[in-house]
Motif scaffolding. Structure first.
Motif, mmCIF file in Angstrom:
data_model
loop_
_atom_site.group_PDB
_atom_site.id
_atom_site.type_symbol
_atom_site.label_atom_id
_atom_site.label_comp_id
_atom_site.label_asym_id
_atom_site.label_seq_id
_atom_site.Cartn_x
_atom_site.Cartn_y
_atom_site.Cartn_z
ATOM 1 N N PHE A 233 11.271 -6.225 10.643
ATOM 2 C CA PHE A 233 11.485 -7.050 9.457
ATOM 3 C C PHE A 233 10.584 -8.273 9.465
ATOM 4 C CE2 PHE A 233 13.957 -10.556 7.440
ATOM 5 C CZ PHE A 233 13.842 -10.115 6.135
ATOM 6 N N TYR A 234 10.508 -8.951 10.611
ATOM 7 C CA TYR A 234 9.633 -10.123 10.708
ATOM 8 C C TYR A 234 8.177 -9.734 10.476
ATOM 9 C CZ TYR A 234 12.976 -13.670 12.234
ATOM 10 O OH TYR A 234 13.999 -14.588 12.273
ATOM 11 N N ALA A 235 7.753 -8.622 11.054
ATOM 12 C CA ALA A 235 6.369 -8.172 10.877
ATOM 13 C C ALA A 235 6.091 -7.829 9.416
ATOM 14 C CB ALA A 235 6.095 -6.957 11.761
ATOM 15 N N THR A 236 7.058 -7.198 8.752
ATOM 16 C CA THR A 236 6.888 -6.841 7.343
ATOM 17 C C THR A 236 6.769 -8.078 6.473
ATOM 18 O OG1 THR A 236 8.218 -4.852 7.735
ATOM 19 C CG2 THR A 236 7.835 -5.473 5.453
ATOM 20 N N CYS A 237 7.575 -9.086 6.762
ATOM 21 C CA CYS A 237 7.500 -10.338 5.997
ATOM 22 C C CYS A 237 6.139 -11.004 6.187
ATOM 23 C CB CYS A 237 8.616 -11.289 6.425
ATOM 24 S SG CYS A 237 10.261 -10.791 5.877
ATOM 25 N N LEU A 238 5.631 -10.992 7.413
ATOM 26 C CA LEU A 238 4.318 -11.591 7.668
ATOM 27 C C LEU A 238 3.219 -10.828 6.927
ATOM 28 C CD1 LEU A 238 4.572 -12.356 11.500
ATOM 29 C CD2 LEU A 238 4.526 -14.020 9.628
ATOM 30 N N ILE A 239 3.314 -9.504 6.948
ATOM 31 C CA ILE A 239 2.329 -8.690 6.224
ATOM 32 C C ILE A 239 2.377 -8.999 4.735
ATOM 33 C CG2 ILE A 239 1.733 -6.328 5.541
ATOM 34 C CD1 ILE A 239 2.703 -5.434 8.324
ATOM 35 N N PHE A 240 3.579 -9.135 4.206
ATOM 36 C CA PHE A 240 3.718 -9.393 2.774
ATOM 37 C C PHE A 240 3.164 -10.763 2.410
ATOM 38 C CE2 PHE A 240 6.024 -10.965 -0.925
ATOM 39 C CZ PHE A 240 5.802 -9.936 -1.825
ATOM 40 N N VAL A 241 3.521 -11.792 3.200
ATOM 41 C CA VAL A 241 3.095 -13.160 2.864
ATOM 42 C C VAL A 241 1.580 -13.306 2.976
ATOM 43 C CG1 VAL A 241 3.200 -15.578 3.575
ATOM 44 C CG2 VAL A 241 5.296 -14.225 3.447
ATOM 45 N N PHE A 242 1.022 -12.910 4.130
ATOM 46 C CA PHE A 242 -0.407 -13.143 4.345
ATOM 47 C C PHE A 242 -1.282 -12.030 3.761
ATOM 48 C CE2 PHE A 242 1.631 -15.626 7.709
ATOM 49 C CZ PHE A 242 1.015 -16.853 7.498
ATOM 50 N N GLY A 243 -0.757 -10.813 3.702
ATOM 51 C CA GLY A 243 -1.538 -9.715 3.150
ATOM 52 C C GLY A 243 -1.468 -9.646 1.635
ATOM 53 N N VAL A 244 -0.243 -9.500 1.112
ATOM 54 C CA VAL A 244 -0.077 -9.337 -0.341
ATOM 55 C C VAL A 244 -0.184 -10.669 -1.073
ATOM 56 C CG1 VAL A 244 1.454 -8.525 -2.159
ATOM 57 C CG2 VAL A 244 1.345 -7.283 -0.001
ATOM 58 N N LEU A 245 0.690 -11.628 -0.720
ATOM 59 C CA LEU A 245 0.670 -12.909 -1.426
ATOM 60 C C LEU A 245 -0.648 -13.646 -1.222
ATOM 61 C CD1 LEU A 245 4.279 -14.302 -0.783
ATOM 62 C CD2 LEU A 245 3.406 -13.147 -2.811
#
Length: 444
Positions: A233-245
């Motif tokens: 979950f933490y890794a997914t949030c990091l991917i979303f924030v820095f990758g997608v956002l």
């Protein structure tokens, strides 16, 4: 010299939720110890977790009704402001879809909960109730309650959702005449959330019983699965924030996600200490205006985003649902995953920042689609508090990015001003700016 207190200003209440956070951590540790030390005794503690889940289930219908009715009103209000409101709502919808998709992909790759083979005592009867022999027509007809209030008394979540949608749109049509009703529902929502907050103080007991029972039954497999979903979950949030956002922010506004997050560093620390993005709402409004986004854009985007732009919550609900289903050897098909999670995202609107709202939404979605999985919520409860920080931080980052993007797209963002702010040449004045945005003290 000791300052004289102002009698006209109510003293701020000390936030006690961090005590609950610590209590849950202690309860989880004790549950693990008891599970290993006395596995037979630990299995008998399962009723503690089941009892807490039943308390949460009791609150599902009123929470969904209040949040949906008031949420529809918020959509109508945001849409009335024209281009900014419609643009914001469209963006929130797209980003929520991205968050759901990423959560689904990561969850299906990790298969969290696999190998636990949890089997709640009432799973068979619940599963029979859930599947039965009904066809699609009977299912759709079953969504219509017998009376307007029977959905609340019988605990049928989809029926409650239908009544809430009808009430919300009817309230829209009433216009100004519906304001007293809207205010009344807001008061009821405060009462409901206060009850939920009281129930959450029983979370340590529920977490202790649930974790002890599962560890007693599965041993180290339970800890491994919990660690997998937490890190995933933490890794997914990091991917979303820095990758997608981060990508969207750079392409849409030519602003670095790293500079923006550094600028909001103090707010992230505040959220980290409270596990709620709601605590930083006044500061986000003030800082976005200071950054160069126009006041009208900030005033529309930030409050609306706090109810409709819950990217972290979307990822959490996705992975938690897949975890519970996998742990009970009842995996969800792709169609089931999408329909269930879309329901959860709708049900979560308007409940941002409320302690326990994530667990209540998770339980409500499972109760509506797969009742036999609801008891698994007691297991995820043990690590919910550990994941709440990442959930809140991701929600906050998403709203900050959305505000800059909407400002840039509507040409209401001063990019030169933002460069000065990022460079430290226009420091944020805490005293003068926050005074304008701090909410009035609560009077009780």
């Amino acid at each position: 010299m000791v300052p004289t207190p102002n009698p006209d200003v109510a003293p701020r209440r000390r936030d006690k939720t961090h005590y609950l956070y610590l209590a849950v951590i202690v309860a989880v540790v004790l549950g693990i110890i008891v599970g290993f030390a006395a596995p037979d005794f630990a299995k008998d503690l399962k009723s503690l977790g089941t009892g807490f889940v039943n308390l949460i289930k009791m609150m599902i219908s009123p929470i969904i009704f209040c949040t949906i009715v008031l949420g529809i009103g918020s959509v109508a209000k945001a849409a009335k402001v024209g281009k900014v409101g419609l643009l914001a709502l469209g963006y929130f919808l797209v980003m929520s879809t991205f968050a759901l998709a990423i959560g689904l992909v990561v969850g299906n790759l990790l298969h969290p909960g696999s190998g636990l083979h949890l089997s709640p005592a009432d799973a068979a009867s619940a599963h029979k109730q859930a599947t039965g022999s009904e066809g699609s027509v009977d299912f759709l007809l079953g969504i219509i309650p017998k009376t307007l209030v029977s959905a609340f008394t019988e605990g049928e979540v989809l029926q409650t959702l239908l009544v809430a949608l009808l009430a919300g749109f009817a309230l829209q049509k009433l216009g100004a005449k519906g304001d007293p009703i809207r205010r009344g529902i807001e008061h009821i929502q405060r009462l409901v959330f206060r009850i939920l907050a009281m129930i959450m103080w029983a979370a340590p007991i529920g977490a202790f019983g649930a974790i002890a029972a599962v560890v007693g039954s599965t041993g180290w497999g339970a800890l491994r699965s919990l660690l997998v979903i937490m890190l995933g979950f933490y890794a997914t949030c990091l991917i979303f924030v820095f990758g997608v956002l981060g990508t969207v922010l750079w392409l849409g506004a030519r602003v670095s996600i790293f500079k923006l997050l550094k600028y909001l560093g103090r707010e992230f620390l505040l959220i980290l200490s409270t596990s709620s993005s709601e605590s930083a709402l006044p500061r986000l409004i003030a800082k976005m205006e200071h950054l160069g986004v126009s006041k009208p854009v900030v005033g529309i985007t930030v409050p609306t985003g706090y109810s409709f732009n819950l990217d972290g919550t979307a990822i959490y609900l996705t992975m938690a649902t897949l975890f519970i289903a996998s742990a009970q050897d009842k995996p969800l098909g792709l169609g089931e995953q999408i329909s269930l999670l879309l329901f959860m995202i709708i049900a979560a609107k308007g409940a941002a920042g409320v302690s326990g709202a994530g667990i209540a939404t998770l339980a409500g979605g499972l109760q509506s689609h797969r009742p036999e999985l609801v008891d698994g919520v007691g297991f995820i409860l043990g690590i919910d508090r550990f994941m709440s920080e990442a959930r809140a931080l991701t929600n906050f980052a998403g709203n900050a990015v959305a505000t800059v993007l909407i400002g840039s797209w509507t040409k209401e963002f001063d990019r030169d001003r933002s460069e000065l702010v990022f460079a430290g040449q226009a420091p944020f004045d805490e005293a003068t700016l926050l005074d304008e945005h701090e909410p009035e003290p609560a009077k009780e």
